[in-house]
Scaffold this motif. Sequence first.
Motif, PDB file in Angstrom:
ATOM      1  N   LYS A  87       0.843  -1.203   0.000  1.00 20.98           N
ATOM      2  CA  LYS A  87       0.000   0.000   0.000  1.00 20.98           C
ATOM      3  C   LYS A  87       0.879   1.256   0.000  1.00 20.98           C
ATOM      4  N   ALA A  88       1.920   1.265   0.823  1.00 23.93           N
ATOM      5  CA  ALA A  88       2.798   2.433   0.883  1.00 23.93           C
ATOM      6  C   ALA A  88       3.492   2.668  -0.450  1.00 23.93           C
ATOM      7  N   ALA A  89       4.018   1.595  -1.042  1.00 24.15           N
ATOM      8  CA  ALA A  89       4.706   1.732  -2.328  1.00 24.15           C
ATOM      9  C   ALA A  89       3.744   2.178  -3.420  1.00 24.15           C
ATOM     10  N   ASN A  90       2.553   1.611  -3.439  1.00 22.65           N
ATOM     11  CA  ASN A  90       1.565   1.979  -4.454  1.00 22.65           C
ATOM     12  C   ASN A  90       1.133   3.436  -4.319  1.00 22.65           C
ATOM     13  N   ASP A  91       1.027   3.931  -3.094  1.00 22.61           N
ATOM     14  CA  ASP A  91       0.681   5.337  -2.884  1.00 22.61           C
ATOM     15  C   ASP A  91       1.736   6.247  -3.516  1.00 22.61           C
ATOM     16  N   PHE A  92       2.996   5.896  -3.342  1.00 22.25           N
ATOM     17  CA  PHE A  92       4.069   6.699  -3.943  1.00 22.25           C
ATOM     18  C   PHE A  92       4.055   6.581  -5.466  1.00 22.25           C
ATOM     19  N   SER A  93       3.716   5.404  -5.988  1.00 26.58           N
ATOM     20  CA  SER A  93       3.640   5.229  -7.441  1.00 26.58           C
ATOM     21  C   SER A  93       2.566   6.112  -8.046  1.00 26.58           C
ATOM     22  N   VAL A  94       1.429   6.204  -7.371  1.00 25.97           N
ATOM     23  CA  VAL A  94       0.348   7.080  -7.838  1.00 25.97           C
ATOM     24  C   VAL A  94       0.817   8.528  -7.830  1.00 25.97           C
ATOM     25  N   LEU A  95       1.524   8.916  -6.766  1.00 28.14           N
ATOM     26  CA  LEU A  95       2.045  10.284  -6.666  1.00 28.14           C
ATOM     27  C   LEU A  95       3.027  10.571  -7.802  1.00 28.14           C
ATOM     28  N   LEU A  96       3.938   9.644  -8.064  1.00 28.85           N
ATOM     29  CA  LEU A  96       4.926   9.850  -9.128  1.00 28.85           C
ATOM     30  C   LEU A  96       4.279   9.904 -10.500  1.00 28.85           C
ATOM     31  N   ARG A  97       3.279   9.056 -10.716  1.00 25.65           N
ATOM     32  CA  ARG A  97       2.592   9.070 -12.007  1.00 25.65           C
ATOM     33  C   ARG A  97       1.843  10.381 -12.206  1.00 25.65           C
ATOM     34  N   THR A  98       1.263  10.902 -11.140  1.00 23.16           N
ATOM     35  CA  THR A  98       0.537  12.167 -11.224  1.00 23.16           C
ATOM     36  C   THR A  98       1.464  13.331 -11.532  1.00 23.16           C
ATOM     37  N   VAL A  99       2.630  13.324 -10.910  1.00 23.07           N
ATOM     38  CA  VAL A  99       3.570  14.440 -11.059  1.00 23.07           C
ATOM     39  C   VAL A  99       4.417  14.321 -12.318  1.00 23.07           C
TER      40      VAL A  99
ATOM     41  N   VAL B 206       9.758   4.721   6.144  1.00 18.53           N
ATOM     42  CA  VAL B 206       8.312   4.876   5.989  1.00 18.53           C
ATOM     43  C   VAL B 206       7.543   4.014   6.981  1.00 18.53           C
ATOM     44  N   MET B 207       7.973   2.772   7.177  1.00 15.68           N
ATOM     45  CA  MET B 207       7.148   1.803   7.904  1.00 15.68           C
ATOM     46  C   MET B 207       7.625   1.469   9.309  1.00 15.68           C
ATOM     47  N   HIS B 208       8.924   1.588   9.576  1.00 14.13           N
ATOM     48  CA  HIS B 208       9.449   0.976  10.801  1.00 14.13           C
ATOM     49  C   HIS B 208      10.141   1.918  11.770  1.00 14.13           C
ATOM     50  N   ARG B 209      10.483   3.123  11.355  1.00 12.64           N
ATOM     51  CA  ARG B 209      11.237   3.995  12.249  1.00 12.64           C
ATOM     52  C   ARG B 209      10.382   4.427  13.428  1.00 12.64           C
TER      53      ARG B 209
ATOM     54  N   PHE C  66       7.869  -3.047  -5.023  1.00  7.41           N
ATOM     55  CA  PHE C  66       6.669  -2.428  -5.571  1.00  7.41           C
ATOM     56  C   PHE C  66       6.883  -0.951  -5.887  1.00  7.41           C
ATOM     57  N   LEU C  67       7.807  -0.291  -5.191  1.00  6.37           N
ATOM     58  CA  LEU C  67       8.114   1.098  -5.512  1.00  6.37           C
ATOM     59  C   LEU C  67       8.861   1.193  -6.835  1.00  6.37           C
ATOM     60  N   LEU C  68       9.859   0.343  -7.018  1.00  6.58           N
ATOM     61  CA  LEU C  68      10.695   0.416  -8.214  1.00  6.58           C
ATOM     62  C   LEU C  68      10.040  -0.213  -9.430  1.00  6.58           C
ATOM     63  N   MET C  69       9.225  -1.246  -9.197  1.00  3.41           N
ATOM     64  CA  MET C  69       8.592  -1.989 -10.294  1.00  3.41           C
ATOM     65  C   MET C  69       7.098  -2.139 -10.025  1.00  3.41           C
ATOM     66  N   PRO C  70       6.315  -1.094 -10.207  1.00  2.12           N
ATOM     67  CA  PRO C  70       4.868  -1.198  -9.959  1.00  2.12           C
ATOM     68  C   PRO C  70       4.273  -2.344 -10.768  1.00  2.12           C
ATOM     69  N   ILE C  71       3.432  -3.127 -10.129  1.00  4.70           N
ATOM     70  CA  ILE C  71       2.946  -4.357 -10.741  1.00  4.70           C
ATOM     71  C   ILE C  71       2.165  -4.103 -12.017  1.00  4.70           C
ATOM     72  N   ASP C  72       1.366  -3.016 -12.061  1.00  5.36           N
ATOM     73  CA  ASP C  72       0.570  -2.757 -13.264  1.00  5.36           C
ATOM     74  C   ASP C  72       1.456  -2.414 -14.449  1.00  5.36           C
ATOM     75  N   ASP C  73       2.500  -1.633 -14.209  1.00  4.04           N
ATOM     76  CA  ASP C  73       3.407  -1.270 -15.292  1.00  4.04           C
ATOM     77  C   ASP C  73       4.222  -2.482 -15.747  1.00  4.04           C
TER      78      ASP C  73
END
Length: 303
Positions: free
Chosen positions: A9-21, A96-99, A145-152
Amino acid sequence: MHLSKRPKKAANDFSVLLRTVLGEDRFPVDVTSLAMEVSKNFEDPISRIEGIEIDGFEGMLRANRKKPAWRILFNTTTRYPGRERFTLAHEFGHYVMHRRPLTAADYANGAGPTGLDFECSPLQSNRWKESDREREEEADTFASFLLMPIDDYRQQVSGREITRSLLNHVTNRYGVSLLAAVRKWIDFTEQRAAMVVARDGFALWGRASERALRSGIFITSGMEIPTLSIAARGPDAQRGNAETPISLEANVWGFQRGNDPVRELTIFSHRLGLSISLLLFDAPATPEPEEVYEADTYDVLAG
């Protein structure tokens, strides 16, 4: 800005942000810029990202000793940009997830907090506690998932035979290592397929697709590589065809529930002393049992 604690979910959220920008031309992902920009929204941002020679570690997420901030360090001794990019994304995943978020109160006595760093080394995976293993696998999943979004990724390979050229296209598009690209394909393909990473005639680790697992194809660390396989016989066994999978007889690669015919595409890395085999099982599987087997080796995404 809220950060999800679930890796996909975290990686996909960033992918959406990058695709938008940035639109569709956003690969390879600039993890450094993303991490620095996103973390500005928090009291404890990532203030520095640096590649250094770190003995025994792939990377680190380190708390600043003087103020609420973090540093990411990644190992440059590998000399493989794809591996370095994955390590950087992995450490960003820890942020993002553990700090444990830092505040000015943590530095009130003049000394920063200790014991909060993440020091990541696949060489120590067999010594990890179960909680550490889960945390490291979550960071790996986030990076993948951040570097290689599954849909792409699906769009890149849909309807195409897996070949050396196609894998090179994927690694170039995402700026990742071959191992990372092959593992990603194994994780989402609907084919019966497996990958085996070997050295000196024995498997270091492996991974099978869900359909392959259900039909009894299970790669174990230390498994002996079959003598008639391409991986065991070396590049000469490819007979000048290092581009496409080569058909082998049914009894070459034997597994728990059968010895199906297989097509093998093996890539030899002389620099790393490894062979990376992609096994494609084209014959219909025997009726699938209900249980799903999980791999028992830690997947090291070396470059």
